[in-house]
Design a protein around this motif. Sequence first.
Motif, mmCIF file in Angstrom:
data_model
loop_
_atom_site.group_PDB
_atom_site.id
_atom_site.type_symbol
_atom_site.label_atom_id
_atom_site.label_comp_id
_atom_site.label_asym_id
_atom_site.label_seq_id
_atom_site.Cartn_x
_atom_site.Cartn_y
_atom_site.Cartn_z
ATOM 1 N N GLY A 54 69.893 138.101 113.275
ATOM 2 C CA GLY A 54 69.868 138.718 111.949
ATOM 3 C C GLY A 54 69.340 140.127 111.953
ATOM 4 N N GLY A 90 69.024 141.731 99.787
ATOM 5 C CA GLY A 90 70.350 141.802 100.388
ATOM 6 C C GLY A 90 71.192 140.576 100.100
ATOM 7 N N GLY A 94 74.414 146.750 106.398
ATOM 8 C CA GLY A 94 74.256 146.323 107.776
ATOM 9 C C GLY A 94 75.322 145.314 108.165
ATOM 10 N N ALA A 107 68.692 144.299 104.555
ATOM 11 C CA ALA A 107 68.310 143.639 103.312
ATOM 12 C C ALA A 107 66.959 144.123 102.816
ATOM 13 N N ILE A 116 78.080 140.870 106.820
ATOM 14 C CA ILE A 116 77.542 142.143 106.349
ATOM 15 C C ILE A 116 76.528 141.893 105.245
ATOM 16 N N SER A 117 75.397 142.600 105.311
ATOM 17 C CA SER A 117 74.400 142.564 104.249
ATOM 18 C C SER A 117 74.551 143.812 103.396
ATOM 19 N N LYS A 125 76.923 143.076 111.010
ATOM 20 C CA LYS A 125 76.943 142.467 112.339
ATOM 21 C C LYS A 125 78.400 142.201 112.666
ATOM 22 N N ASP A 172 71.557 142.823 116.738
ATOM 23 C CA ASP A 172 71.376 141.614 115.944
ATOM 24 C C ASP A 172 71.575 140.382 116.821
ATOM 25 N N THR A 179 71.051 137.157 102.112
ATOM 26 C CA THR A 179 70.760 137.495 103.507
ATOM 27 C C THR A 179 69.503 136.769 103.979
ATOM 28 N N THR A 205 70.865 133.940 108.479
ATOM 29 C CA THR A 205 71.534 134.888 109.381
ATOM 30 C C THR A 205 71.874 134.359 110.777
ATOM 31 N N MET A 243 74.637 138.599 101.652
ATOM 32 C CA MET A 243 75.389 138.552 102.899
ATOM 33 C C MET A 243 76.774 137.935 102.677
ATOM 34 N N ARG A 272 71.120 142.732 109.863
ATOM 35 C CA ARG A 272 71.197 142.345 108.454
ATOM 36 C C ARG A 272 69.831 142.227 107.791
#
Length: 468
Positions: free
Chosen positions: A180, A437, A193, A187, A423-424, A195, A177, A381, A412, A439, A183
Amino acid sequence: MDRISAFRDDALGDLDAVGLAQALRAGDVSPAELIEAAIARAEAVNPALNGLAFEAFERARARAAQRSRFGGFFDGVPSFLKDNVAVAGMPTMSGTDAWHPRPVASHGDFARSYLATGLVPLGKTALSEFGFSASAEHPRLGPVRNPWNPEHTAGASSSGSGAFVAAGVVPIAHANDGGGSIRIPAACNGLVGLKPSRGRLPLDKDMRQMPLRIVHNGVVTRSVRDTAAFYREMEKVTAHPKLPPIGDVTGANPRRLRIAVCTKSIEREAGPEVSRLTMEVAELLENLGHRVTVVDNPVPKRFVDDFLLYWSFLAFALVRGGRRTFGPTFDPARLDNLTRGLESHAARNLHRLPAAIARLARVRRVTSRLHDDHDVVLTPTLADVTPPIGHLDPTAPFEQVMDRLTEWVAFTPLQNATGEPAISLPLARSESGLPVGMMFAAQLGHDAQLLELAYELEDARPWPTVAD
């Protein structure tokens, strides 16, 4: 259009990676059975999804047959690595065909740690060219398609990993990432996901040498416990001495959080449907007892231009140093319009780069002030629902692609600049049935807090798979 699902009644079933590790320990399945099932699933759906960049099926079979020589919690669980990290014996093409593939001699730092957990790679997954686009739609390599609806993108840059995990080929796959790219595919494909905080996981040398380390390695999974277990196991292999350890996160924390919710990116409000869905998740959080406050976006508008210039500089370095880095077969004429357009943008604005990098490095002062009063920040997200294939066509004029990218990928990049974890989670669905998604971002080092909240939300609002 019909979903694309690889789930079937075989050794993998519908188990997540932790479930498979437990089944292996119990003797219910063998590594060879899991690898064969995953290979069969990959062969069944890859023609439709186009997520495979390099196939290493025979290598995986040999690895499964020698299980006693390896260790790690996930020993025998099939997986994939994204095709922008070095894996011994495999080429690294980074989503392009601008030079002739050649296997690398040794693992990079990330693959060495990743494989020490016991995960067995079936090969490498596709990405957008050098990871620059949020949709993998290469003019010659073809698009990576979304298993929920193959007329739509699987997101990017970790598109192949996202598509394969969502479709059920494997339960866990590497993603990384830089704006993004863990994530976004999470999404788009209905996955988890995370990061992580900057420095949480190792980077290969080329990514460590960036002036500002915006790239973070991680995974995409279908369950929170798989993501949590992965980080627990990676800490046994490699841990950052200055970050609080994540440890073994196995459930929600009873502590109620102060959560800020924001549906406005730096430049624009999220689309009406995405904004509405975000506020529904905010209401869920309130019902769970968290204190939720609506906030405005505090990040200065200049961040967008600064991040674009730094992103462009990475393209500039890759294109101008292509022959030295990738060998004499490197042909810049085979790069897509987006990569070449980014390179040109950087060439015109190199004099502005030092100041842009300095401002990006300071933006965490802004988010730190926000976190003084809020434990977690909730945003969508992505600013709009997942677009169809062609919306981010890299052969279109550069200005068109960039306008569409910056409108969609509006939330992102901030955590890539700050290094903070985000996190997504697949907590919503669009009216057309595609995953949406949500986030959650936290202070640097507070990755465990995000996983605890993710467990609580997964329990409160379980998400389906493409097989449901």
